[in-house]
Motif scaffolding. Structure first.
Motif, mmCIF file in Angstrom:
data_model
loop_
_atom_site.group_PDB
_atom_site.id
_atom_site.type_symbol
_atom_site.label_atom_id
_atom_site.label_comp_id
_atom_site.label_asym_id
_atom_site.label_seq_id
_atom_site.Cartn_x
_atom_site.Cartn_y
_atom_site.Cartn_z
ATOM 1 N N HIS A 1 -0.823 88.164 -40.674
ATOM 2 C CA HIS A 1 -0.683 86.702 -39.994
ATOM 3 C C HIS A 1 -0.054 87.091 -38.616
ATOM 4 O O HIS A 1 0.896 86.215 -37.957
ATOM 5 N N TRP A 2 0.083 88.562 -38.226
ATOM 6 C CA TRP A 2 0.904 88.736 -37.223
ATOM 7 C C TRP A 2 0.493 87.725 -35.734
ATOM 8 O O TRP A 2 1.415 87.644 -34.913
ATOM 9 N N ASP A 3 -0.992 87.413 -35.775
ATOM 10 C CA ASP A 3 -1.057 86.519 -34.513
ATOM 11 C C ASP A 3 -0.735 85.169 -34.576
ATOM 12 O O ASP A 3 -1.109 84.319 -33.825
ATOM 13 N N SER A 4 0.096 84.719 -35.750
ATOM 14 C CA SER A 4 0.803 83.506 -35.600
ATOM 15 C C SER A 4 1.922 83.378 -34.981
ATOM 16 O O SER A 4 2.695 82.441 -34.847
#
Length: 221
Positions: free
Chosen positions: A170-173
């Motif tokens: 979920h890093w790109d959230s």
């Protein structure tokens, strides 16, 4: 810390922000949060409400707001939380009222929460939220750190590693992503993010009257 003109600094009020730090277990989030809270008197830890019993030394209103399950359920039903969740049979949530008032006064809050809590908080608090995700330099290093703690069994470490990969997905959230290869360098980057976010024009609630005054002085000349 940058110097401010004594009179200008007093007049340029700003709105506080909600600073989220998330990371897999073992990536250094807790140590970074502790270092920021110890060195920066403008930011406070977010205090959660919980249905679990106080542990020795914990103080109601300082460590947690300790409430009964019926009271917690009522607060959730009446939308009094920014985010809440059930964890291992107990309930945890972030009350809105005190934080909302403090944000108006320019107080910042630090949140040590996971991706799910971050999503809930972002949906309800919008531009007040700043999301920072801390990555380990590698999964091997993350596992080495978890083993080095000497507090968990092999089974728990395996569980934490599986959960870590799910969280990393979920890093790109998040608004910012930093890699904690060197603690001091990572801490410095997180502090720079906090400083820059405090200076954003949208948070400088005192800018409009200040600029109007500047323009008025120009007209008078």
């Amino acid at each position: 810390m940058a110097e401010t003109h004594p009179h200008t600094g007093d007049r340029l009020h700003r709105r506080g922000l909600m600073f989220i730090l998330s990371s897999p277990s073992g990536a250094g989030k807790t140590s970074i949060a502790r270092a920021i809270l110890e060195s920066d008197d403008e930011i406070s830890p977010s205090i959660s409400a919980t249905t679990r019993a106080p542990r020795p030394g914990e103080v109601d209103g300082k460590d947690y707001y300790f409430v009964s399950q019926p009271e917690f359920d009522r607060m959730a039903e009446e939308n009094e939380f920014y985010e809440w969740a059930h964890v291992f049979g107990k309930s945890y949530g972030t009350p809105k009222a005190a934080i909302r008032e403090a944000l108006k006064q320019g107080r910042d809050f630090l949140f040590d929460i996971d991706w799910q809590g971050t999503q809930q908080l972002s949906q309800k608090a919008g531009t007040d939220v700043v999301r920072v995700f801390i990555l380990p330099p590698s999964l091997d290093e993350l596992q080495r750190r978890l083993i080095g703690r000497g507090t968990d069994s092999e089974k728990i470490i395996a569980s934490r590693m599986a959960r870590a990969q799910a969280e990393i997905s979920h890093w790109d959230s998040y608004d910012y992503v930093v890699v904690n290869e060197d603690f001091d360098a990572c801490l410095q980057e997180v502090r720079q993010i906090l400083c820059a976010e405090r200076l954003k024009r949208v948070r400088q609630t005192g800018l409009i009257p200040f600029v109007r005054e500047l323009l008025k002085e120009e007209d008078e000349e």
